[in-house]
Design a protein around this motif. Sequence first.
Motif, PDB file in Angstrom:
ATOM      1  N   LYS A 104      76.803  94.927  25.555  1.00 54.77           N
ATOM      2  CA  LYS A 104      77.065  93.627  26.173  1.00 54.77           C
ATOM      3  C   LYS A 104      75.784  92.799  26.240  1.00 54.77           C
ATOM      4  CE  LYS A 104      80.064  93.304  29.483  1.00 54.77           C
ATOM      5  NZ  LYS A 104      80.776  93.367  30.787  1.00 54.77           N
ATOM      6  N   GLU A 105      74.673  93.446  26.549  1.00 55.02           N
ATOM      7  CA  GLU A 105      73.403  92.725  26.617  1.00 55.02           C
ATOM      8  C   GLU A 105      72.975  92.220  25.245  1.00 55.02           C
ATOM      9  OE1 GLU A 105      70.323  90.724  28.057  1.00 55.02           O
ATOM     10  OE2 GLU A 105      71.947  91.639  29.203  1.00 55.02           O
ATOM     11  N   VAL A 106      73.208  93.038  24.219  1.00 59.37           N
ATOM     12  CA  VAL A 106      72.886  92.601  22.846  1.00 59.37           C
ATOM     13  C   VAL A 106      73.726  91.378  22.477  1.00 59.37           C
ATOM     14  CG1 VAL A 106      73.039  93.236  20.407  1.00 59.37           C
ATOM     15  CG2 VAL A 106      72.112  94.871  22.062  1.00 59.37           C
ATOM     16  N   ILE A 107      75.034  91.445  22.757  1.00 57.81           N
ATOM     17  CA  ILE A 107      75.925  90.322  22.460  1.00 57.81           C
ATOM     18  C   ILE A 107      75.540  89.109  23.303  1.00 57.81           C
ATOM     19  CG2 ILE A 107      78.325  89.528  22.525  1.00 57.81           C
ATOM     20  CD1 ILE A 107      77.804  91.576  20.352  1.00 57.81           C
ATOM     21  N   ASN A 108      75.102  89.342  24.530  1.00 54.46           N
ATOM     22  CA  ASN A 108      74.680  88.266  25.419  1.00 54.46           C
ATOM     23  C   ASN A 108      73.456  87.547  24.865  1.00 54.46           C
ATOM     24  OD1 ASN A 108      75.144  86.848  27.899  1.00 54.46           O
ATOM     25  ND2 ASN A 108      73.352  87.859  28.747  1.00 54.46           N
TER      26      ASN A 108
END
Length: 196
Positions: free
Chosen positions: A14-18
């Motif tokens: 999720k952090e990467v996509i964020n």
Amino acid sequence: MTEKYTANQLDILKEVINIGGGNAATSLSKLLDKKVNMKVPTIQEMSYDVVFEKIMPADTIVKAVQIQTSGDMAGMFLFVLNEFGFNDITTELLRGYEESQEIAESAVCELVNILVNNFVNAIAKFLELDIQTDVPYIMEDMFGSLLTSAYLEEFQYDENLWVFKNEYWIEDNKWESSLYFVPQDEILENIISKIK
């Protein structure tokens, strides 16, 4: 498939996509010279039935811009718009210009090209990945057909699917559109291993 990723691994993804989505929102804000907000990205495992119930009915006619990626993040980006979203975006992009269907579709393709490349470049820089993007292609079909085809093209044959989705607001108005990433098999595991 339910236990494929731990809660910690999902937080990492999720952090990467964020990071990628936030970079894309910044580029969109500069392009439109307007405030752009992004909702916290969705990373969730769903059955196709749930996707079509919670996100969009399978028989909804949509336009979708497809961009294939290769290298360390092989897969496909899909920017999906319903009729209202397409009209809102093209009105914004072509303000003051004569509009035709061909010009409108070309403008949306270029917008998605900018979004996806900024998204990918941010992730590539953050994780030191080698990622290439292909030329965008726009199509019109039912949402169910487009999404199912995308997952099959990327060798995802499970009954459930992982939905990676970003949504954007332009000056507090939500565009009726979503950016999806459909990874090829084992790509997510490779990304997680890079972070470790």
